[in-house]
Design a protein around this motif. Structure first.
Motif, mmCIF file in Angstrom:
data_model
loop_
_atom_site.group_PDB
_atom_site.id
_atom_site.type_symbol
_atom_site.label_atom_id
_atom_site.label_comp_id
_atom_site.label_asym_id
_atom_site.label_seq_id
_atom_site.Cartn_x
_atom_site.Cartn_y
_atom_site.Cartn_z
ATOM 1 N N LEU A 1 -2.477 -15.334 12.004
ATOM 2 C CA LEU A 1 -1.554 -14.330 11.465
ATOM 3 C C LEU A 1 -0.357 -14.088 12.374
ATOM 4 O O LEU A 1 0.539 -13.326 12.010
ATOM 5 C CB LEU A 1 -2.309 -13.007 11.238
ATOM 6 N N SER A 2 -0.358 -14.697 13.553
ATOM 7 C CA SER A 2 0.722 -14.511 14.536
ATOM 8 C C SER A 2 0.889 -13.043 14.898
ATOM 9 O O SER A 2 1.989 -12.478 14.862
ATOM 10 C CB SER A 2 2.046 -15.074 13.978
ATOM 11 N N VAL A 3 -0.217 -12.404 15.252
ATOM 12 C CA VAL A 3 -0.205 -11.000 15.664
ATOM 13 C C VAL A 3 -0.994 -10.881 16.955
ATOM 14 O O VAL A 3 -1.618 -11.842 17.419
ATOM 15 C CB VAL A 3 -0.818 -10.089 14.577
ATOM 16 N N ARG A 4 -0.995 -9.666 17.526
ATOM 17 C CA ARG A 4 -1.652 -9.467 18.811
ATOM 18 C C ARG A 4 -2.691 -8.353 18.785
ATOM 19 O O ARG A 4 -3.306 -8.051 19.802
ATOM 20 C CB ARG A 4 -0.605 -9.137 19.885
ATOM 21 N N SER A 5 -2.884 -7.710 17.633
ATOM 22 C CA SER A 5 -3.787 -6.565 17.604
ATOM 23 C C SER A 5 -4.425 -6.437 16.224
ATOM 24 O O SER A 5 -4.005 -7.079 15.253
ATOM 25 C CB SER A 5 -3.023 -5.278 17.922
ATOM 26 N N ARG A 6 -5.442 -5.563 16.163
ATOM 27 C CA ARG A 6 -6.103 -5.270 14.891
ATOM 28 C C ARG A 6 -5.109 -4.681 13.881
ATOM 29 O O ARG A 6 -5.068 -5.098 12.720
ATOM 30 C CB ARG A 6 -7.238 -4.267 15.109
ATOM 31 N N ALA A 7 -4.349 -3.702 14.364
ATOM 32 C CA ALA A 7 -3.389 -3.049 13.467
ATOM 33 C C ALA A 7 -2.377 -4.066 12.938
ATOM 34 O O ALA A 7 -2.016 -4.062 11.751
ATOM 35 C CB ALA A 7 -2.674 -1.911 14.193
ATOM 36 N N GLY A 8 -1.932 -4.954 13.842
ATOM 37 C CA GLY A 8 -0.989 -5.978 13.420
ATOM 38 C C GLY A 8 -1.608 -6.920 12.405
ATOM 39 O O GLY A 8 -0.941 -7.359 11.452
ATOM 40 N N ALA A 9 -2.896 -7.238 12.589
ATOM 41 C CA ALA A 9 -3.575 -8.133 11.653
ATOM 42 C C ALA A 9 -3.681 -7.506 10.275
ATOM 43 O O ALA A 9 -3.437 -8.159 9.251
ATOM 44 C CB ALA A 9 -4.964 -8.480 12.192
ATOM 45 N N VAL A 10 -4.056 -6.219 10.232
ATOM 46 C CA VAL A 10 -4.180 -5.536 8.947
ATOM 47 C C VAL A 10 -2.820 -5.437 8.264
ATOM 48 O O VAL A 10 -2.688 -5.698 7.058
ATOM 49 C CB VAL A 10 -4.807 -4.139 9.141
ATOM 50 N N ALA A 11 -1.789 -5.059 9.036
ATOM 51 C CA ALA A 11 -0.444 -4.940 8.453
ATOM 52 C C ALA A 11 0.045 -6.279 7.917
ATOM 53 O O ALA A 11 0.587 -6.363 6.807
ATOM 54 C CB ALA A 11 0.529 -4.396 9.506
ATOM 55 N N LYS A 12 -0.168 -7.339 8.701
ATOM 56 C CA LYS A 12 0.282 -8.662 8.279
ATOM 57 C C LYS A 12 -0.493 -9.129 7.038
ATOM 58 O O LYS A 12 0.089 -9.718 6.114
ATOM 59 C CB LYS A 12 0.088 -9.651 9.430
ATOM 60 N N THR B 1 -0.570 -9.985 1.124
ATOM 61 C CA THR B 1 -1.477 -9.651 0.007
ATOM 62 C C THR B 1 -2.845 -10.298 0.159
ATOM 63 O O THR B 1 -3.500 -10.631 -0.819
ATOM 64 C CB THR B 1 -0.858 -10.029 -1.354
ATOM 65 N N LEU B 2 -3.260 -10.484 1.421
ATOM 66 C CA LEU B 2 -4.611 -10.994 1.659
ATOM 67 C C LEU B 2 -5.649 -9.902 1.462
ATOM 68 O O LEU B 2 -6.806 -10.173 1.150
ATOM 69 C CB LEU B 2 -4.721 -11.554 3.077
ATOM 70 N N ILE B 3 -5.236 -8.643 1.722
ATOM 71 C CA ILE B 3 -6.073 -7.491 1.432
ATOM 72 C C ILE B 3 -5.211 -6.486 0.706
ATOM 73 O O ILE B 3 -3.982 -6.494 0.818
ATOM 74 C CB ILE B 3 -6.672 -6.873 2.713
ATOM 75 N N SER B 4 -5.837 -5.613 -0.041
ATOM 76 C CA SER B 4 -5.079 -4.638 -0.834
ATOM 77 C C SER B 4 -4.677 -3.456 0.030
ATOM 78 O O SER B 4 -5.279 -3.193 1.066
ATOM 79 C CB SER B 4 -5.930 -4.165 -2.002
#
Length: 909
Positions: free
Chosen positions: A890-901, A906-909
């Protein structure tokens, strides 16, 4: 043939409601209240558990559910469990045969293991979008066996589109409580399954035509407590009596007494010929026409079985074709008890006939069970002696073998050395080394006491086996000195041994030689063992020898050859043993270590994802060690220091559990290095003072290892404390030793540390000379990460070497080329660490797996890593590995970044 069946038909038709008491003309009592709830059908609840004593209609209820699931488009697989399934290998193999029968037929794996079975099962369930239901009957038979833990693992890793349905007579060891509280499990007990008074009234009236007065119905319902089997037996008995009410008034007592009474009443209405037939076939676990003819002489056996079924005499079909049947547990138990008590000779005769028929059909496992039930230990041992080696070396069913052996007396076992030897192999596989040795010692003592005609030959053969198992056990326990010493002794005492034994000893000795740094000897012996395993037609042994050779090449730093051999061995292993076999996982983990050092991070990540899942279960220490260290380094490559430390702590704990000091020392050393990279010198010093690295707990066996790691750590701490001159002094003997041993990768690392220390002392010329030597060694093998991971301090020195200019010689050009590759890797590492990820959505370079999507959804709920690990029944280190992969993709560095990305994509609602 096993106690299993697969129901897989074209969906369609009307969803059935559960019924009870179905009789020959198809009439049955509908019980709509027990239909599967909508949230189970929709997939919101993924586990259904039916726990009730025998006779409460569990199987009938589950049959109705199966029809409902088929009607709404599910593919349904059903496996009836037996005590033999307490062996997790057998349990998984039979489960795979119903879930993926074509895959099992096409597989050429000679060794089927629990790990490979789990891997293949999950791969099969994740491979397509088919909605499935897996039904397991009689789960209580697994009791507290290892198979329960295997089933727990399946429960916690089941895909979203797989429904699990369990039937059991009593509560099992399944860890479903948390999911039950979270309303993910639907549970039915005897209370829900019991027939109500209204249902009992309708049942007796409509199905059996019994016009009973209300008082009689109430009394019968009270006596049976809604127990369906008892109610049905009572109805069957009363339907043939003139005064049903008097019959009800005359019985009572416990459930056991009630069923015995009712069953006697049923038998009283049958002819002597019918009772004779039922008694004789009752000894069978599963029944077909052929075995019935063998036990009874009945020529029209199939018609007789179908007639018994039509009479509702508790004979249940096991497949849709009605080729195989079984008795209802209560009625079967009653028949067997009466038959054995009334005709002991007939009981034994039937079991003998059942064994003979089973042998003819090559159902050897059934045959052993029948003769053991008849008390014929000698015959059981005869059969077992012909199949023990296959059971252990090819099928991996160690628990099954050990369970059978427990039922044989020492006197009987003494006449079958092959069983004892196979038993010792199984004990060794379970790391029960002392018991394995004691088993063979006892066998040797028994042979000496017997003083038979071939006693001397047997003693020589068993002594030879004992030596092999002892050598292998020491190698598995990481006791290099003992493995080498005993291996030499065995070779001297066995001048012309069979290939398999010689290969097993040779591979163990090669492992020990590798541990002692005698690499050329180790490689030669490993390759000789590989050829002997080939001669013995043992592909798994061949992989074992290749793995030892690979370990040796990696210790030497011969990465290019190691890569070629790893890839070749892995391709062969996947072809012969399967992608999920022990060997493939071991080789994949070791290949990951090679790829990482060559800066092939994606290849390392992919290889480790294959090898990590079951790595902790493997016997050999080196692959486990390589896997954990490589995983931590991959995480560090993206600046995940804290996550990497937790992975190393997990590895350290595993080393303690396995009594593997080398694992503990190496994990602590790697963790101290991470502390230094974070600037936490005090944390590194604390680890350096730990009993493991201070050398106060492991004694002489690991003194050299502890001294080496401790001195390396002291040198790094000295540099961090500004005492570079002390670091150079510490490093001098370490460099000499690594050079003398031919440990090229370790030598490069030490040269880099010394170069850095000299550079800090202001001795730039000596620093550059050490750096150049390191590059000259590293270039032919493609070593890159050893430079990159030293950090910015070394990067500056690398740039200084580049600025000095290199000569025109061929060696200079190789140094210049590899130096440029190292600098490019350093720059990419810095860029990756400092790069700001764009906020706008971008397409994923690599799609998320189903498992990663599942974890992502749980992460969204805000669970901690520990909670996530508990929910998924995995370790925190494994959770962090999955998160690491998620962040990378996902090219992120954190949990929050993963969820936002993920929301942006649209991988999660």
């Amino acid at each position: 043939m096993r106690l299993s069946e697969e129901k897989d038909i074209t969906p369609g038709g009307v969803v059935d409601s559960p019924v009870i008491g179905e009789v020959a003309d198809g009439r049955a009592l509908t019980r709509a209240r027990l239909a599967l709830p909508p949230d189970v059908i929709s997939g919101q609840r993924q586990i259904v558990e039916v726990v009730a004593p025998a006779g409460y209609g569990k199987s009938t209820l589950i049959d109705a559910w199966i029809r409902a699931l088929l009607a709404e488009g599910r593919r349904v697989h059903r496996l009836s469990l037996s005590e033999s399934h307490r062996d997790p290998v057998r349990f998984l193999r039979d489960l795979l045969e119903i879930v993926d029968p074509s895959g099992m037929r096409e597989s050429e794996e000679p060794v089927f293991s629990e790990e490979s079975g789990l891997e293949r099962l999950l791969a099969t369930l994740h491979a397509d979008c088919v909605r499935r239901a897996i039904v397991l009957d009689d789960v209580h038979l697994l009791e507290s066996s290892p198979a329960i833990e295997t089933l727990n693992w399946i429960c916690t890793h089941q895909p979203d589109d797989v429904l699990l349905i369990f039937g059991a007579r009593e509560y099992t060891g399944l860890a479903l409580q948390k999911r039950l509280l979270a309303k993910q499990v639907t549970r039915y007990t005897a209370r829900e399954l019991a027939v109500s008074l209204d249902e009992a009234r309708t049942f007796l009236d409509q199905l059996y035509g019994l016009k009973l007065d209300e008082e009689t119905v109430i009394k019968l319902h009270k006596q049976t407590e809604g127990w369906i089997a008892a109610l049905q037996m009572a109805a069957l008995a009363m339907s043939r009596r003139d005064n049903p009410a008097e019959f009800v008034r005359n019985f009572g007592g416990s459930n056991r007494e009630i069923t015995d009474y009712l069953a006697e009443a049923v038998l009283a209405n049958l002819s002597e010929d019918d009772v004779y037939f039922l008694f004789r076939i009752s000894v069978l676990d599963r029944i077909n026409a052929s075995v019935c003819r063998a036990l009874t002489g009945e020529k029209a056996a199939q018609l007789r079985l179908e007639s018994i079924e039509r009479q509702n005499l508790f004979l249940l079909p096991m497949d849709d074709r009605r080729d195989w049947f079984r008795f209802h547990p209560l009625f079967g138990e009653f028949l067997r008890a009466r038959f054995r008590a009334s005709d002991p000779d007939g009981w034994v005769d039937c079991l003998k006939r059942a064994e003979s028929w089973s042998i003819q059909q090559d159902f050897r496992d059934d045959a052993i069970n029948y003769v053991l039930r008849a008390g014929l230990q000698e015959r059981a041992a005869q059969i077992l002696s012909t199949t023990a080696e296959e059971l252990v070396l090819r099928r991996g069913e160690h628990m099954t073998l050990l369970n059978w052996i427990e039922q044989l007396s020492a006197r009987v076992l003494a006449r079958y050395p092959q069983i004892q030897v196979s038993s010792a192999w199984s004990l060794n596989f379970h790391h029960r080394f002392a018991e394995a040795q004691a088993t063979l010692d006892s066998l040797l003592a028994q042979i000496r006491e017997s003083d038979g005609d071939n006693a001397d030959e047997l003693i020589r053969d068993v002594t030879s086996y004992r030596g092999v198992i002892e050598v292998v056990g020491h190698a598995l326990a990481d006791h290099a000195d003992e493995a080498l010493e005993l291996g030499r002794k065995w070779v001297n005492e066995n001048p012309d041994p069979p290939d398999f034994r010689s290969a097993a000893v040779g591979a163990s000795m090669a492992y020990a030689l590798k541990c002692h740094g005698r690499f050329d000897e180790a490689l030669s012996m490993a390759r000789d063992s590989k050829q002997r395993f080939i001669n013995a037609r043992s592909p798994y042994g061949k992989i074992w020898a290749e793995a030892v050779g690979l370990m040796t090449l990696m210790r030497q730093g011969r990465l290019q050859q190691a890569q070629v051999e790893a890839e070749t061995a892995l391709a062969m292993c996947i072809d012969k043993l399967g992608a999920s076999s022990h060997g493939a996982c071991v080789l994949s983990a070791m290949a990951a270590g090679i790829y990482y050092e060559q800066n092939k991070l994606k290849e390392a990540r992919d290889a480790l994802s294959q090898g990590l899942r079951f790595l902790a279960m493997f016997s050999s220490l080196d692959p486990v060690l390589t896997g954990y260290l490589t995983l931590a380094r991959l995480v560090v490559a993206e600046r995940g220091y804290d996550d990497a430390k937790e992975i190393l702590v997990e590895g350290e704990n595993l080393g303690m559990q396995r009594n593997a000091p080398r694992m503990v020392v190496c994990m602590q050393f790697a963790r101290a290095i991470l502390c230094l990279k974070q600037g936490d010198v005090g944390g590194a010093e604390d680890i350096a003072r730990s009993p493991a690295l201070a050398g106060s707990i492991y004694g002489d066996r690991y003194a050299k290892l502890v001294h080496d790691k401790s001195r390396q750590l002291q040198a790094r701490i000295a540099v961090a404390r500004g005492a570079a001159d002390a670091a150079v002094e510490i490093l001098q003997p370490l460099v000499r030793h690594a050079r003398a041993q031919g440990q090229q990768l370790k030598l490069v690392s030490l040269l880099l540390q010394r170069a850095h220390a000299m550079y800090l002392m202001g001795n730039q010329n000596d620093a550059l000379r050490n750096l150049r030597e390191a590059i000259v060694i590293a270039a032919p093998e493609g070593m890159i990460r050893v430079f990159v991971d030293e950090g910015p301090g070394l990067h500056s020195l690398l740039l200084s070497l580049q600025k000095t200019g290199l000569g025109p010689t061929e060696e200079d050009q190789r140094v210049a080329s590899h130096l440029q590759a190292i600098l490019s890797a350093c720059q990419r590492s810095v860029t990756e660490q400092q790069r700001v990820r764009p906020d706008r959505p971008v397409a994923l370079l690599e799609p998320l797996t189903k498992r990663e999507l599942q974890i992502l959804r749980v992460v969204e709920s805000g669970m901690s890593n520990k909670q996530l690990a508990q929910a998924l029944f995995v370790s925190e280190g494994t959770v962090k590995w999955h998160l690491h992969n998620l962040y990378t993709k996902l090219s992120v560095r954190s949990r929050a970044g993963a969820v936002a990305k993920a929301r942006q994509l649209t991988l999660i609602s």
